[in-house]
Write a protein that holds these residues in place. Structure first.
Motif, short mmCIF file in Angstrom:
data_model
loop_
_atom_site.label_atom_id
_atom_site.label_comp_id
_atom_site.label_asym_id
_atom_site.label_seq_id
_atom_site.Cartn_x
_atom_site.Cartn_y
_atom_site.Cartn_z
N VAL A 225 1.03 -1.24 0.10
CA VAL A 225 0.18 0.11 0.00
C VAL A 225 0.79 1.30 0.17
O VAL A 225 0.31 2.39 -0.30
N LEU A 226 2.23 1.15 0.25
CA LEU A 226 3.08 2.51 0.36
C LEU A 226 3.45 2.63 -1.08
O LEU A 226 4.19 3.64 -1.37
N ILE A 227 3.25 1.72 -2.08
CA ILE A 227 3.77 2.00 -3.43
C ILE A 227 2.74 3.04 -4.09
O ILE A 227 1.62 3.03 -4.27
N GLU A 228 3.41 4.18 -4.51
CA GLU A 228 2.75 5.26 -5.26
C GLU A 228 2.02 4.75 -6.47
O GLU A 228 2.60 3.95 -7.19
N ASP A 229 0.89 5.43 -6.88
CA ASP A 229 0.17 4.92 -8.17
C ASP A 229 -0.55 4.19 -8.26
O ASP A 229 -1.32 3.81 -9.28
N ILE A 230 -0.51 2.97 -7.39
CA ILE A 230 -1.29 1.81 -7.02
C ILE A 230 -2.57 2.45 -6.43
O ILE A 230 -2.64 3.09 -5.27
N ILE A 231 -3.74 2.17 -7.00
CA ILE A 231 -5.23 2.72 -6.49
C ILE A 231 -5.90 1.75 -5.73
O ILE A 231 -6.33 1.88 -4.63
N TRP A 232 -5.71 0.49 -6.45
CA TRP A 232 -6.61 -0.64 -5.96
C TRP A 232 -5.75 -1.79 -5.56
O TRP A 232 -5.00 -2.19 -6.75
N ILE A 233 -5.83 -2.64 -4.35
CA ILE A 233 -5.25 -3.75 -4.30
C ILE A 233 -6.47 -4.94 -3.98
O ILE A 233 -7.11 -4.68 -3.22
N ARG A 234 -6.34 -5.94 -4.63
CA ARG A 234 -7.59 -6.79 -4.60
C ARG A 234 -7.07 -8.09 -4.15
O ARG A 234 -5.93 -8.49 -4.85
N LEU A 235 -7.78 -8.85 -3.26
CA LEU A 235 -7.23 -10.31 -2.67
C LEU A 235 -8.22 -11.24 -3.48
O LEU A 235 -9.39 -11.19 -3.33
N LEU A 236 -7.56 -12.11 -4.08
CA LEU A 236 -8.26 -13.19 -4.89
C LEU A 236 -8.03 -14.59 -3.97
O LEU A 236 -6.82 -14.86 -3.64
#
Length: 448
Positions: A225-236
């Motif tokens: 979540v600290l990585i810039e420019d990533i908006i969504w992180i989804r767990l599958l």
């Protein structure tokens, strides 16, 4: 100067298989082999197959035979079968399908160039050793998903050994990538313009247990979540067993992590769950679901169920229906049980007739469609952020469509948006839900 060799790919099955395809594409491109999406012009055709259930095997065989026709009507000089079907049947495929020139198992994706060289030299070969490898951030890869979205495989294989499943045999034991490797890959993808990261594994909540002695998914997420420019992180593919309170709180409190829980449950009757070798009982799952919904009120929960497991009685199927009715999942996938060789469940007595499996499938899907429609209607008036994925060419007007945090790529419904004629794929827009249907939603763009 010799002409450039062209290779064409067909990728079947799950997103985990798609990542393998992208890695093989990257390896070929790094070896100066041109990738083409026109099978008629390809010198080499590679089908990355699935072998999870009967329907997947049938699709794989059908696709192999379809692609084999390009040996007569196109430029094809070699047909290669990769992935799970090749790993599972190996020499049998070469013996029974003379059209096939080479087999690449799930643990031999890195030998794809070697397989092509062998085929062009007139050899028929099998590269299908133990499934013990996994790619990393240094492995060449060509993304086939939209520019703004990508799958990242955080682990390979499975050690759960459910009684109906062949995955441990085809993919090997569960093995995680180091946290640093995953973080570095996501940084690379972010620099390429990716905004949505979909973390995948056969069991994402077990991530890190093999490397660190305990699950480390929350630690991985805290770094991602600290990585810039990533908006969504989804767990599958998050199994219940290691879905910790810490993970629930992180999802609840971290804006970048989608409030979307993909929790494969497979059944709700405890006797069936025991026969499936599942590690959670219904009561434990109900406690977990209550925790999730309390901590994350706006969560979207997806699950999958198997109907027609050997010995499943009408009463046990009724238990499953009652569970679905009570829990009101946002998204449900239903599979009919597939009797697989070399699995404990495949040897069980009291196999259910196909017509009963199909009847139960349609009953459960009909029940879920009613639940989904009610949930979607309750979303009317809600404001959501939507990533635009395309334009509706079947309608007159300025409809575009996309997904919110509530919909995973390729498996859930769409949100059709009015009032955004200039929107491009990959744009993130705020919309108001106007109308909910069984699977899809209609929305209007919020004026800026």
């Amino acid at each position: 100067m010799s002409p450039i060799l062209k290779a064409g790919f067909v990728s079947l099955g799950c997103a985990k298989n798609l990542v393998d395809t992208e890695v093989m594409l990257g390896i070929l491109a790094a070896n100066n082999i041109e990738i083409t999406d026109n099978p008629a012009t390809a010198d080499i055709l590679i089908i990355n197959t699935c072998s999870f259930i009967d329907a997947a095997k049938e699709e794989s065989i059908s696709t192999i035979l379809q692609m084999a026709k390009y040996k007569q009507s196109g430029n094809c000089r070699g047909l290669i079968v990769a992935g799970c079907l090749g790993q599972r049947y190996q020499r049998e495929l070469l013996d029974e399908l003379p059209e096939v020139d080479a087999i690449i198992g799930t643990g031999a994706w890195h030998r794809v160039s070697e397989a092509i060289e062998a085929v062009l030299a007139g050899q028929r070969v099998v590269f299908a050793g133990p499934a013990d490898s996994i790619y990393d951030e240094h492995t060449p890869r060509i993304k086939t998903t939209p520019t703004y979205s990508s799958y990242v495989k955080i682990a390979e294989g499975c050690s759960n050994c459910c009684s109906y499943c062949v995955i441990p045999r085809l993919r090997g034991p569960f093995r995680s990538r180091p946290i640093e490797s995953v973080v570095n890959e996501v940084k690379i993808l972010a620099a390429q313009g990716v905004k949505e990261i979909n973390l995948i594994a056969q069991d994402t909540t077990s991530y890190g247990k093999d490397l660190y002695g305990e699950p480390r998914l929350t630690e991985l997420l805290k770094q991602l979540v600290l990585i810039e420019d990533i908006i969504w992180i989804r767990l599958l593919y998050s199994y219940p067993r290691y879905f910790s309170d810490e993970l629930i709180q992180l999802i609840a409190n971290e804006p970048k992590i989608c409030k979307y829980i993909d929790l494969p449950l497979q059944h709700a009757d405890n006797d069936i769950l025991t026969a499936m070798h599942r590690q959670d009982k219904r009561e434990e799952v109900e406690i977990l679901l209550a925790k999730i919904r309390t901590a994350i009120p706006d969560v979207a929960i997806r699950t999958t169920f198997i109907v027609g497991f050997p010995g499943e009685t009408d009463e046990q199927f009724n238990v499953l229906q009652e569970f679905v009715t009570t829990q009101k999942f946002d998204h449900v996938g239903v599979f009919t049980y597939s009797q697989e060789d070399e699995t404990p469940a495949g040897a069980l007595p009291n196999q259910i007739p196909d017509e009963v499996k199909q009847e139960r499938y349609h009953i459960l899907m009909s029940l879920q469609s009613q639940i989904s429609e009610v949930i979607n209607k309750q979303l009317e008036g809600k404001i959501l952020e939507v990533v635009i994925e395309g334009r509706n060419e079947d309608e007159q007007g300025d409809f575009v469509f996309g997904r919110s945090y509530r919909e995973a790529p390729d498996v859930d419904g769409r949100i059709f948006v009015e009032g955004a004629p200039e929107a491009q794929c990959g744009n993130f827009l705020r919309v108001t839900i106007v109308q909910g249907f069984t699977y899809d939603l209609l929305a209007e763009r919020l004026s800026s």
